[in-house]
Design a protein around this motif. Sequence first.
Motif, PDB file in Angstrom:
ATOM      1  N   UNK A  86      11.677 108.505  28.009  1.00 31.42           N
ATOM      2  CA  UNK A  86      11.763 109.033  26.586  1.00 31.42           C
ATOM      3  C   UNK A  86      12.992 109.473  25.932  1.00 31.42           C
ATOM      4  N   UNK A  87      13.916 108.508  26.110  1.00 33.68           N
ATOM      5  CA  UNK A  87      15.361 108.769  25.417  1.00 33.68           C
ATOM      6  C   UNK A  87      15.035 108.835  23.908  1.00 33.68           C
ATOM      7  N   UNK A  88      15.534 109.807  23.080  1.00 36.92           N
ATOM      8  CA  UNK A  88      15.043 109.827  21.834  1.00 36.92           C
ATOM      9  C   UNK A  88      16.042 109.234  20.895  1.00 36.92           C
ATOM     10  N   UNK A  89      17.208 108.956  21.516  1.00 35.12           N
ATOM     11  CA  UNK A  89      18.376 108.106  20.525  1.00 35.12           C
ATOM     12  C   UNK A  89      18.546 106.686  21.114  1.00 35.12           C
ATOM     13  N   UNK A  90      17.542 106.105  21.879  1.00 32.99           N
ATOM     14  CA  UNK A  90      17.467 104.815  22.323  1.00 32.99           C
ATOM     15  C   UNK A  90      16.512 104.062  21.377  1.00 32.99           C
ATOM     16  N   UNK A  91      16.844 102.630  21.508  1.00 33.79           N
ATOM     17  CA  UNK A  91      15.697 101.879  20.779  1.00 33.79           C
ATOM     18  C   UNK A  91      14.465 101.801  21.468  1.00 33.79           C
ATOM     19  N   UNK A  92      14.373 101.920  22.610  1.00 26.16           N
ATOM     20  CA  UNK A  92      13.306 101.487  23.561  1.00 26.16           C
ATOM     21  C   UNK A  92      12.682 102.733  23.793  1.00 26.16           C
ATOM     22  N   UNK A  93      11.204 102.699  23.870  1.00 25.82           N
ATOM     23  CA  UNK A  93      10.464 104.188  23.919  1.00 25.82           C
ATOM     24  C   UNK A  93       9.864 104.135  25.361  1.00 25.82           C
ATOM     25  N   UNK A  94       9.371 105.255  25.486  1.00 29.54           N
ATOM     26  CA  UNK A  94       8.666 105.306  26.901  1.00 29.54           C
ATOM     27  C   UNK A  94       9.442 105.580  28.006  1.00 29.54           C
ATOM     28  N   UNK A  95       8.859 104.816  29.201  1.00 28.84           N
ATOM     29  CA  UNK A  95       9.644 104.884  30.595  1.00 28.84           C
ATOM     30  C   UNK A  95      10.097 103.548  30.827  1.00 28.84           C
ATOM     31  N   UNK A  96      11.233 103.384  30.827  1.00 27.73           N
ATOM     32  CA  UNK A  96      11.920 101.946  31.199  1.00 27.73           C
ATOM     33  C   UNK A  96      12.520 101.756  32.772  1.00 27.73           C
ATOM     34  N   UNK A  97      12.055 101.049  33.334  1.00 29.72           N
ATOM     35  CA  UNK A  97      12.506 100.922  34.863  1.00 29.72           C
ATOM     36  C   UNK A  97      13.737 100.053  34.898  1.00 29.72           C
ATOM     37  N   UNK A  98      14.818 100.586  34.174  1.00 26.35           N
ATOM     38  CA  UNK A  98      16.117  99.975  33.919  1.00 26.35           C
ATOM     39  C   UNK A  98      16.797  99.364  35.365  1.00 26.35           C
ATOM     40  N   UNK A  99      16.915 100.391  36.217  1.00 26.92           N
ATOM     41  CA  UNK A  99      17.636 100.186  37.553  1.00 26.92           C
ATOM     42  C   UNK A  99      16.766  98.896  38.259  1.00 26.92           C
ATOM     43  N   UNK A 100      15.669  98.698  38.120  1.00 27.18           N
ATOM     44  CA  UNK A 100      14.970  97.458  38.685  1.00 27.18           C
ATOM     45  C   UNK A 100      15.206  96.358  38.023  1.00 27.18           C
TER      46      UNK A 100
END
Length: 322
Positions: A86-100
């Motif tokens: 839920x990062x308010x200043x990133x373009x992607x919403x919700x929970x992002x499993x970015x490390x994986x």
Amino acid sequence: MSANEPLAIGVDIGGTGTKFGIVDRNGNVLFSSEMSTKKHKTVESFIDELYDHLIVLIEKVGGIGRIRGIGMGAPNGNFYSGTIEYAPNLPWRGIIPIAKMVSDKFKLDVILTNDANAAAIGEMMYGAAKGMKDFIMITLGTGVGSGFVANGQLIYGHDGFAGEIGHTIVIPDGRIHEGTGKKGSLESYASATGVRLTTLEVLKNSKEPSSLRDLNKDEIDSKAVYEAAIKGDKLALEIFEYTGRILGISLANAVMISSPEAIILFGGLTKAGELILKPTRKYMEENLIQVFQNKVKILVSHLKESDAAILGASALVWEKDK
């Protein structure tokens, strides 16, 4: 440097841009570059572009076999789960499993934390906090980030989100924070954004003459206030005094909770030098009880600003090896 020495990749994801580079164990940034974050509507396209840039740098240092891992700093990055939440200043919403997702793309280990925690680890490994076991890292940029280190360990809390001093309430029912909807947070006052909002309020509510009145509303930012202040503009000087007061009171509260050896400040607002540092020190000391007074140093980061984000993120890789 040996041609076989392991290297780390550091990636710092910001709301506007992402910086990345390849770093050795001594904190030398061998190669670095940056790309846009905000143009990517999906995280998949972001990772694809990141891969395309980094693979060129990886080949320059002798291939993927030399890379020990990837460290990433990001807003609302969760160390435990490897997710951006839920990062308010990133373009992607919700929970992002970015490390994986990044690990799957690069076939490398990936460690994620929030951007201020990454800065704290970088400062401990390469900067002003080298050799310190207890300190607080405060990043004063568009927002206010923080990382708390106690007994040589970064404090993550039970869910990975400990140390959010920027969202602590300093003025009950105060200024609303656009990203969170909360009122009166430190970030709303002691960030570059906060300085701008304070200036607009003061100009509206005061009749004090000021060169800042000659600027259009969209020209007013913390840099313009700094430039006015160094020329002796009384209103601009009062704005820095007020900002330092709010920050100093917050730092006093933080000191009385964690008793650090030092507080390290980093980010664009620190370029104002003593204009922000002097009132911050003054109001911190005034609001400490006697047992804490005159013990805690306020220092400015030693890390080169252009490399600091990359160094902090890459340090996560070496920290894991300890």
